[in-house]
Scaffold this active site. Structure first.
Site, short mmCIF file in Angstrom:
data_model
loop_
_atom_site.label_atom_id
_atom_site.label_comp_id
_atom_site.label_asym_id
_atom_site.label_seq_id
_atom_site.Cartn_x
_atom_site.Cartn_y
_atom_site.Cartn_z
N THR A 1 60.53 18.25 28.44
CA THR A 1 61.47 17.15 28.70
C THR A 1 60.85 16.26 29.77
O THR A 1 60.64 16.70 30.90
CB THR A 1 62.82 17.71 29.18
OG1 THR A 1 63.33 18.57 28.16
CG2 THR A 1 63.82 16.61 29.48
N ARG B 1 68.64 26.25 22.68
CA ARG B 1 69.34 26.79 23.86
C ARG B 1 68.80 28.18 24.17
O ARG B 1 68.47 28.93 23.25
CB ARG B 1 70.84 26.93 23.56
CG ARG B 1 71.59 25.63 23.46
CD ARG B 1 72.91 25.84 22.75
NE ARG B 1 72.68 26.35 21.40
CZ ARG B 1 73.63 26.75 20.57
NH1 ARG B 1 74.89 26.73 20.94
NH2 ARG B 1 73.34 27.21 19.36
N GLU B 2 68.74 28.50 25.43
CA GLU B 2 68.38 29.87 25.81
C GLU B 2 69.46 30.79 25.25
O GLU B 2 70.63 30.43 25.18
CB GLU B 2 68.31 30.00 27.34
CG GLU B 2 67.17 29.20 27.91
CD GLU B 2 66.98 29.41 29.41
OE1 GLU B 2 67.54 30.36 29.97
OE2 GLU B 2 66.26 28.59 30.00
N LYS C 1 66.56 12.87 24.25
CA LYS C 1 66.65 14.19 24.90
C LYS C 1 67.57 14.14 26.13
O LYS C 1 68.47 14.96 26.30
CB LYS C 1 65.24 14.65 25.28
CG LYS C 1 65.19 15.90 26.13
CD LYS C 1 65.63 17.13 25.37
CE LYS C 1 65.84 18.28 26.32
NZ LYS C 1 66.03 19.54 25.67
N ASN D 1 71.45 15.96 26.48
CA ASN D 1 71.83 16.94 27.50
C ASN D 1 72.92 16.38 28.42
O ASN D 1 73.83 17.10 28.81
CB ASN D 1 70.61 17.38 28.32
CG ASN D 1 69.90 18.56 27.67
OD1 ASN D 1 70.31 19.02 26.60
ND2 ASN D 1 68.86 19.05 28.30
N GLY E 1 75.17 25.38 34.34
CA GLY E 1 73.97 25.68 35.14
C GLY E 1 72.77 25.72 34.23
O GLY E 1 72.77 25.09 33.16
N CYS F 1 68.19 23.23 32.59
CA CYS F 1 68.14 21.93 31.89
C CYS F 1 69.23 20.96 32.32
O CYS F 1 68.93 19.88 32.84
CB CYS F 1 68.20 22.16 30.40
SG CYS F 1 66.92 23.29 29.85
N LYS G 1 74.53 31.87 31.83
CA LYS G 1 75.38 32.08 30.66
C LYS G 1 74.97 33.40 30.04
O LYS G 1 73.98 34.00 30.49
CB LYS G 1 75.24 30.92 29.67
CG LYS G 1 73.85 30.79 29.08
CD LYS G 1 73.80 29.74 27.99
CE LYS G 1 72.42 29.70 27.36
NZ LYS G 1 72.33 28.81 26.22
C1 UGA Z 1 70.66 23.12 26.94
C2 UGA Z 1 70.99 22.36 25.65
O1 UGA Z 1 72.17 22.86 25.06
C3 UGA Z 1 69.86 22.48 24.64
O2 UGA Z 1 70.14 21.69 23.49
C4 UGA Z 1 68.56 21.99 25.28
O3 UGA Z 1 67.45 22.15 24.42
C5 UGA Z 1 68.30 22.78 26.57
O4 UGA Z 1 69.42 22.62 27.46
C6 UGA Z 1 67.06 22.21 27.19
O5 UGA Z 1 67.06 21.03 27.57
O6 UGA Z 1 66.01 22.89 27.19
P1 UGA Z 1 70.71 25.68 27.73
O7 UGA Z 1 70.41 25.17 29.09
O8 UGA Z 1 69.92 26.82 27.20
O9 UGA Z 1 70.56 24.50 26.64
O10 UGA Z 1 72.22 26.14 27.75
P2 UGA Z 1 73.61 25.66 27.09
O11 UGA Z 1 74.01 26.60 26.05
O12 UGA Z 1 73.56 24.24 26.73
O13 UGA Z 1 74.59 25.84 28.35
C7 UGA Z 1 74.43 25.07 29.54
C8 UGA Z 1 75.49 25.41 30.53
O14 UGA Z 1 76.76 24.90 30.10
C9 UGA Z 1 75.70 26.91 30.75
O15 UGA Z 1 75.90 27.15 32.12
C10 UGA Z 1 76.94 27.22 29.93
O16 UGA Z 1 77.65 28.34 30.39
C11 UGA Z 1 77.73 25.94 30.11
N1 UGA Z 1 78.70 25.71 29.03
C12 UGA Z 1 78.28 25.42 27.78
C13 UGA Z 1 80.05 25.76 29.31
O17 UGA Z 1 80.48 26.03 30.46
N2 UGA Z 1 80.95 25.52 28.31
C14 UGA Z 1 80.55 25.23 27.04
O18 UGA Z 1 81.42 25.01 26.16
C15 UGA Z 1 79.18 25.19 26.77
#
Ligand code: UGA
Length: 459
Positions: free
Chosen positions: A126, A159-160, A212, A216, A265, A268, A329
């Site tokens: 990114t 996503r992780e 991108k 996000n 958190g 990303c 998460k």
């Molecule tokens: C995020 C994006 O979703 C991906 O598409 C992207 O590729 C990635 O960043 C990146 O830029 O590399 P990620 O950081 O792995 O992915 O995690 P997410 O699943 O997006 O969750 C991010 C945060 O939001 C976590 O803390 C999660 O608990 C929180 N979250 C997510 C919520 O509190 N509620 C939700 O409904 C969804």
């Protein structure tokens, strides 16, 4: 193109690099993943994965034995041997809120020095909008011959925790390049990915880089929005989850990323929203909605403390809090910018004693928070605690035996910030429980003293 002859290299063997490299190897390409960290590469050569990600170890080991996936620290040779190079190095936030692209620039220089054939350079990291131009000019200035190269900006959206599945089944593939030939070549390389043809988008580099950050930021905005609405729902006695599912059925809104919690958190969202705000400011634009999303995200941690404090007669001092979940998460061992860090620090500041457990993230959290009590089991963590604080949505926590737990604790108090527990089951066991957004179903708590509680927590 004969894919067996396509030699692909991936520079940077972190999260993105490993997923891209191992999945492309699984498609039958000959892939070399390179990194400057020799320790990491030694482990990867043996099939040991430095991160926890479901399915990754099997995929890497399978493709190492199929001789399609290789690991090396010899970046020069890797570049010389490849026609397609993915740059997947880290771009952390620097002290001025910008993405630090020094690792990308360093790779560009090495590519230039080793440009021994025409190559396609794909930027997966990114990177700030316009970085492809910097990469292009570094290569132009440092190359020593007439070989040509194209830069393709191809952001990753995995996503992780569900990385491999996300990579193999993306909603869209964004291929940003001025060159039709390079677009077609990359599209061919990704042809085994399960993505609708109409969602494979050919655009220019600038748009790809922007897509991108905007993706996000919009998702982060959604999370902050639902957190704010959940806080409101708690005050007016409405179930935020039923609101989210009703609202999410509107296709213009969609059901995903509407789960309230302790805030977003990870490596990303916090970094990318900050970087977009900073980039916009450089152009005299204040992204007020995104700034609000960041502010709400910070405040959500205070909200968690307020709720816990309210459950404990407005005093956190000398209370033993059993924290379940440290990762940002579920299904990951990643604690970068995890809400747990800020929340635990605030609890400590307010005199609480922290017992903590996470199925995978304890080792990583130890360097962030060395002075809390870590346990290797949820029940040991909970024993003699004044309150249980669930911060990560691990499946393991849903399956805990709360009947057994009711006999282990000092006080039967739970704050489930991820809404993973069955409230009726918990209440029937005589626990006092609160949640984020479902207070109406849990114990009705009055937050009339909110400002007072806030004062105490922050000072
Ligand atoms: C995020 C994006 O979703 C991906 O598409 C992207 O590729 C990635 O960043 C990146 O830029 O590399 P990620 O950081 O792995 O992915 O995690 P997410 O699943 O997006 O969750 C991010 C945060 O939001 C976590 O803390 C999660 O608990 C929180 N979250 C997510 C919520 O509190 N509620 C939700 O409904 C969804």
């Amino acid at each position: 193109m004969n894919k067996q002859l396509s030699k692909i290299s991936v520079i940077g063997s972190g999260y993105i690099g490993l997923v891209v490299g191992s999945c492309l190897a699984d498609f039958g390409y000959n892939v070399v993943c390179a990194d400057i960290d020799s320790n990491k590469i030694d482990r990867l050569k043996k099939g040991e994965i430095p991160i926890f990600e479901n399915g990754m170890e099997e995929l890497v080991q399978k493709n190492i034995s199929n001789k399609l996936l290789h690991f090396t620290v010899n970046i020069n040779k890797t570049i010389q041997d490849s026609e397609i190079i993915f740059i997947a190095v880290n771009t952390p936030t620097n002290s001025r809120g910008r993405a630090d692209i020094s690792a990308v620039e360093a790779v560009a220089k090495v590519i230039a020095e080793n440009l021994n054939s025409n190559k396609i350079i794909c930027i997966k990291s990114t990177v700030p909008i316009g970085t492809h131009k910097i990469v292009e000019s570094i290569i132009r200035q440092n190359k020593k011959n007439d070989f040509t190269f194209d830069i393709v900006s191809i952001p990753e959206f995995l996503r992780e925790g569900s990385a491999i599945n996300d990579f193999l089944n993306p909603d869209r593939i964004i291929i940003g390049t001025e060159s039709r030939a390079s677009y077609l070549k990359i599209k061919e390389i990704f042809s085994k990915i399960n993505c609708k043809q109409e969602n494979i988008i050919w655009t220019n580099n600038l748009s790809a880089e922007t897509i991108k950050y905007v993706s996000n930021s919009f998702l982060a905005l959604k999370v902050s929005f639902i957190n704010e609405i959940a806080n409101f729902c708690d005050e007016v006695g409405v179930d935020a989850l039923s609101v989210a599912s009703g609202v999410g059925l509107d296709r213009r809104i969609g059901p995903l990323f509407l789960k309230p919690g302790p805030g977003f958190g990870g490596s990303c969202f916090p970094k990318d929203v900050q970087a977009l705000v900073t980039m916009a400011r450089d152009h005299n634009i204040e992204l007020e909605t995104i700034k609000a999303a960041m502010k709400i995200n910070e405040m959500q941690q205070i909200r968690v403390i307020q709720k816990l404090s309210a459950l404990l007669d407005n005093s956190l001092n000398n209370k033993t809090i059993a924290v379940l979940g440290l990762a940002f998460k579920g299904n990951t061992d990643d604690v970068r910018k995890s809400p747990a860090i800020g929340i635990i620090k605030l609890l400590q500041k307010n005199g609480s004693i922290i017992n903590a457990y996470d199925p995978k993230a304890i080792q990583n959290m130890k360097s962030e928070l060395p002075d809390i009590n870590y346990f290797d089991d949820a029940y040991k963590t909970i024993a003699n605690s004044d309150a249980i604080l669930i911060l990560t949505d691990w499946d393991e926590f849903k399956k805990l035996d709360f009947d057994k737990i009711s006999k282990l604790v000092k006080q039967q108090v739970i704050l489930d910030t991820r809404n993973i527990l069955d409230i009726d089951y918990i209440k029937n066991l005589n626990f006092v429980i609160d949640t984020i957004g479902r207070s109406c179903l849990a114990k009705k708590i009055s937050f009339q003293n909110y400002s007072k509680i806030k004062q105490k927590i922050i000072n």
